[in-house]
Design an enzyme around this catalytic site. Structure first.
Site, PDB file in Angstrom:
ATOM      1  N   GLY A 567       0.836  -1.195   0.000  1.00 49.75           N
ATOM      2  CA  GLY A 567       0.000   0.000   0.000  1.00 49.75           C
ATOM      3  C   GLY A 567       0.868   1.241   0.000  1.00 49.75           C
ATOM      4  N   PHE A 569       1.696   3.148   2.306  1.00 48.56           N
ATOM      5  CA  PHE A 569       2.566   3.366   3.455  1.00 48.56           C
ATOM      6  C   PHE A 569       3.209   2.101   3.983  1.00 48.56           C
ATOM      7  CE2 PHE A 569      -0.284   6.945   3.375  1.00 48.56           C
ATOM      8  CZ  PHE A 569       0.651   7.957   3.333  1.00 48.56           C
ATOM      9  N   ASP A 684      -8.339   9.415  -1.568  1.00 54.50           N
ATOM     10  CA  ASP A 684      -7.572   8.448  -2.359  1.00 54.50           C
ATOM     11  C   ASP A 684      -8.461   7.293  -2.796  1.00 54.50           C
ATOM     12  OD1 ASP A 684      -5.406   7.506  -3.708  1.00 54.50           O
ATOM     13  OD2 ASP A 684      -4.442   6.590  -1.973  1.00 54.50           O
TER      14      ASP A 684
END
Ligand code: NAG
Ligand code: NAG
Ligand code: NAG
Ligand code: NAG
Ligand code: NAG
Ligand code: NAG
Ligand code: NAG
Ligand code: NAG
Ligand code: NAG
Ligand code: NAG
Length: 877
Positions: A567, A569, A684
């Site tokens: 992902g 992060f 997002d």
């Protein structure tokens, strides 16, 4: 059960509508016609006429048959009765199913009755002595003479009377049986909702199975507030559906969409009134609603193989469904049987003795009088010092008014300032519901309920706080004891790891119950202050704190095989708890400086969010540098895997599933924007952030970049633009401006991707560099169906697809102001009738090249990977 007469059957006179009206008694003619008709019937078995012209006579035993043979009209005797009625029933099914009765109050006692069109042009039923027992019009004053009237039985079950022989023009009809229903609500029938005209008790039950005369129960629409379906016994309410929010009735928990059980319910506007109507999704289904003679609303579908009517839904199903079972200010919860009734917080039973005995009819009363309106010191405060207690997951009370309020805060303030306002609830699709009287018929739902805010005196709020504190203290003490015993256990058993895993795993189903998470600590001695500190830093949401070792074990030590993906992060792993529950673990990469910020953000946010279309957070884990979020595992992973990989995956998503996904995402987003008490902008939204559960229900995930907005704030400016190429709206990508409309833009892109099965960027066609551009071009050329993914071309409903693309085009308009809000998007998607505004040409394309050449762009702060991963960049200003 009495046999229904069939046209052209045993009875010598069953020969469709008599075609020799002028000489009906001539037996020689009769047998001639009989022979003629019987021989004709050999060639055309559907040879029942569907119309009755002026002068023709329909005798007992003869029937009209609609053109496709679905419905039949004639004389019948219901149940054990010997009386004769004229009615309409389903022709081809073996069970007597009458949907309409003409002379329900005036039966004929013998078989000498006839149905005909009188000289004044009305349908009439005459008995053996030629006197009228029923007529389609009851005013004898009408002077207009229609000498060519024709009655025609339609395949919708409607008997229409036209003034002339031209039966093509339905607007010119004199009378229609669907406008004078008995106990049955057929598809395509319209039930009027008009607040000026009050309750519309459109349907009245039969008296019994054998007696179609008017029974004790009626069913119809009450337009107050927003429309509700109500069942009355006499004038007393027995059941209600809850308010209509534009798509569903809020008090029918099984109704999660405006289509269910194979039909679609919608409201249509016409001549200043609103009408409810429904249509079967599969046109070959026989569906009907009715009010049974015992006073139950039933939704029925014909099961051809079982040869019976299946009851899809029946109300009221249990005591809690019965109207105001627990009395005023009571709450009914069927799960608490036998003590299903309780009082709202701040209320106490009116008759305590009766209440204990299970006689709840008295309801509840306030423990403390409201401050508002009283002449005390507290009345100087706003709203008399009163406040609101929140009740979650309920069927909202009856008799609501719609107050004027722009948002939930306004709604609360307006209610507080009005002493006669007893409760409010804010619904995004409708607005501000307020109640200014006793709160009647409140029921608790396991799922699908709404949140009600009930006005109580300030002192109630305070005492409630105290009791909450007490509970917390007790819990803390309890957890401490639990902790100690755990520790003791650890001293004597080596197998602590298993134990602590057990602890994590065992609470998986019920959270957030209460926060004993702090007690499930690592049994190691360096149970660090840092650890506690960090847990506090994230504001300790009511979520289980998972033990690091447990998570490591569950994910096979974060092995490569367990890695689901990467992902924005950090990596995401699949894990399995000892209980067998599968989880997804998002491990924030240690390197990413932003990590903790986003981590806190996501944690605090999602802990407060509960929605069917949002991924559920099960807990979190912090140890030193490690920060992890533990989610429910979605076996079907993310939407992009289905849309953009290979043909076989694409085929798994037929149009119906895709449309459900679009609707689900829209609902999840609407919840974020308006329904949750926070106002959240996701920032997002993209295909890889839409996860799919085993039934392909979409769940929005990844709130790392989401932002909470204040109630009145509409737009914000950021110096850190985060998001994903292809999904970012122009104003956001270029100026860092974001609002709910930037999410709408992303939704529009996603919608077009779902329909076309192609990525917005990364997709190249000869003329256009991106999907939006191509969609616009095809739209303009009227070839919009060419955009549709070939793998759904066969399963798709053209109109629905077109509407979707249209809505998508509206969402990706350059101007944020012109994009619809998510609530309009949902209405536009789901109402066939709505006429959509024309979209404007989108000129902005967030192609990679556009952004790369953007001089605001600072290479050093970016972690970019095209298409899939999120980007973060700092806009220097
Ligand atoms: C008809 O009568 C029989 C016997 O009296 C009874 O068992 C049955 O339930 C009746 N049917 C209806 C539809 O009333
Ligand atoms: C009823 O009317 C029909 C036609 O108008 C006539 O032939 C018939 O004799 C009448 N019957 C009685 C009982 O008056
Ligand atoms: C019959 O008359 C009543 C009262 O005059 C009126 O309310 C009703 O609408 C009429 N019914 C029809 C079918 O015209
Ligand atoms: C038409 O005639 C029937 C019986 O002949 C009567 O009941 C009804 O009221 C009349 N309708 C009108 C509009 O005259
Ligand atoms: C009734 O129909 C006939 C033939 O179809 C026509 O000649 C006559 O004018 C019509 N009468 C009325 C009042 O419409
Ligand atoms: C009614 O419609 C049918 C088909 O829709 C057509 O064939 C017929 O000519 C029309 N009749 C009249 C009188 O307009
Ligand atoms: C309808 O009401 C009457 C009078 O109150 C009662 O006797 C009868 O049993 C009721 N019927 C039904 C089906 O509830
Ligand atoms: C509609 O129902 C019929 C009969 O139940 C069935 O054969 C048919 O496949 C259904 N059509 C769709 C599109 O589901
Ligand atoms: C809702 O659905 C469940 C299962 O699908 C069923 O058991 C329940 O009776 C339904 N409730 C209502 C009110 O129809
Ligand atoms: C239930 O309580 C109400 C209110 O006290 C009372 O009027 C009623 O008679 C009671 N009913 C029964 C069945 O005891």
């Amino acid at each position: 059960m009495t046999k229904m007469p069939k046209p052209l059957s045993h009875s010598g006179r069953a020969m469709g509508c008599s075609s020799s009206p002028h000489n009906p008694s001539s037996s020689s003619h009769l047998s001639f016609f009989l022979l003629l008709f019987m021989s004709l019937s050999l060639f055309c078995p559907c040879n029942g006429q569907n119309s009755l012209s002026q002068g023709q006579v329909l005798r007992d035993g003869e029937t009209l048959v609609s053109s496709m043979g679905t419905f039949e009209l004639g004389f019948f005797s219901p149940g054990n009765s010997t009386l004769r009625f004229v009615g309409i029933w389903y022709r081809d099914i073996s069970v007597e199913s009458v949907v309409w009765v003409a002379n329900r109050e005036n039966p004929l006692s013998d078989k000498n009755g006839v149905l005909t069109i009188g000289s004044n042009g009305s349908l009439v039923i005459l008995d053996g002595s030629n006197s009228s027992v029923w007529s389609s019009s009851n005013s004898s004053s009408s002077s207009s003479q229609f000498t060519n009237s024709t009655a025609i039985l339609m395949d919708t079950g409607n008997l229409i009377l036209y003034p002339t022989e031209d039966t093509n023009d339905s607007s010119g009809s004199l009378w229609q049986s669907l406008q004078h229903p008995t106990d049955t609500y057929l598809p395509s029938m319209r039930v009027r909702v008009n607040s000026a005209m009050g309750e519309n008790r459109a349907f009245t039950s039969w008296k019994s199975d054998s007696d179609p005369s008017r029974g004790n129960y009626s069913m119809g629409v009450d337009p107050r507030g927003t429309p509700q379906i109500v069942i009355w016994e006499g004038s007393i309410r027995r059941w209600r559906s809850g308010h209509w929010n534009g798509l569903i009735f809020l008090g029918v928990p099984n109704m999660t969409a405006n289509y269910l059980y194979g039909f679609r319910l919608s409201s249509v506007e016409s001549d200043g009134s609103t009408y409810f109507t429904y249509t079967p999704l599969n046109t070959s289904d026989l569906l009907r609603f009715r009010i049974s003679w015992e006073g139950r609303e039933e939704m029925l579908r014909w099961d051809a193989t079982g040869n019976e009517w299946t009851i899809l839904q029946s109300e009221p199903v249990n005591e809690c469904e019965k109207y105001n079972w627990c009395g005023d200010f009571g709450i009914c919860n069927i799960k608490k049987s036998p003590n299903i009734c309780s009082c709202m917080d701040g209320f106490t039973p009116k008759y305590a003795e009766e209440w204990k005995k299970g006689n709840w009819t008295g309801g509840c009363v306030r423990k403390t009088e409201l401050g508002c309106g009283k002449n005390t010191s507290s009345s100087l405060e706003e709203g008399g010092g009163d406040g609101f207690l929140e009740i979650e997951g309920v069927k909202l009370p009856d008799f609501a008014d719609i107050g004027s309020a722009k948002n939930a805060n306004d709604c609360e303030a307006n209610c507080l300032n009005n002493c006669s306002c007893y409760a409010f609830s804010y619904l995004s699709t409708v607005g501000c519901f307020v109640w200014s009287g006793d709160l009647i018929d409140v029921q608790h739902f396991e799922s699908g309920g709404r949140t009600l805010f009930v006005r109580v005196a300030g002192s109630e709020l305070a005492s409630r706080k105290i009791s909450t504190i007490l509970i917390i203290v007790l819990v803390v003490i309890g957890s401490f004891l639990f902790c100690v015993s755990l520790w003791l256990l650890w001293r004597f058993k080596e197998d602590v790891k298993a134990c602590s895993i057990l602890c994590c795993g065992s609470r998986k189903n019920e959270l957030p119950l209460f926060d004993i998470s702090n007690s499930i600590t690592e049994p190691s001695s360096e149970l660090s202050g840092q650890y506690d500190l960090e847990a506090k830093q994230v504001n300790g949401p009511d979520l289980p704190l998972f033990n690091f070792n447990a998570v490591a074990t569950a994910t096979n030590n974060f092995s490569e095989q367990n890695k689901l993906g990467q992902g924005g992060f950090g990596p995401v792993y699949k894990g399995k708890l000892p209980g067998g529950q599968e989880i997804a673990v998002k491990r924030l990469s240690r390197k990413s400086g932003q990590g903790l910020e986003e981590f806190k953000n996501e944690l605090v946010l999602i802990a407060k969010l509960q929605h069917r279309n949002l991924v559920r957070l099960l807990g979190y884990c912090i140890k030193g540098e490690e920060k992890m979020l533990i989610y429910e595992y979605m076996p079907n992973r993310s939407l992009d895997k289905f849309l953009f990989t290979d043909q076989s995956k694409q085929n798994q998503l037929d149009w119906r599933k895709r449309f459900q996904i679009i609707e689900g995402v829209a609902r999840g987003l609407l919840y974020l924007h308006r329904d949750s008490r926070l106002r959240i902008i996701h920032r997002d939204l993209k295909a890889s952030n839409i996860l799919l559960d085993e039934e392909m229900n979409p769940k929005i995930s990844d709130f790392g970049m989401a932002r909470i907005f204040g109630g009145n704030q509409d737009e914000a400016n950021t110096t850190r633009v985060v998001g994903t190429y292809g999904y970012m709206s122009p104003e956001y990508a270029m100026e860092g401006l974001f609002s709910i409309k930037s999410d709408v833009y992303s939704f529009g892109v996603l919608l077009l991707e779902i329909v076309s099965g192609r990525r917005n960027i990364g997709f190249r066609s000869p003329e256009q560099s991106n999907l939006i551009g191509q969609a616009w071009q095809l739209w303009n050329e009227g070839k919009v169906m060419e955009l549709v993914d070939p793998s759904i071309a066969s399963s798709c409903l053209r109109d629905e697809v077109k509407r979707c693309i249209h809505v998508g085009m509206l969402c990706v308009q350059d101007s944020a102001a012109q994009r619809p809000t998510m609530s309009s998007v949902i209405l536009l998607l789901e109402s066939e009738a709505a006429s959509l505004p024309l979209p404007r040409q989108p000129t902005f394309t967030s192609k990679r090249s556009d952004i790369d050449s953007d001089h605001y762009f600072d290479e050093n702060d970016v972690n970019v990977s095209l298409n899939n991963a999120s980007i973060t960049r700092v806009v220097g200003r």
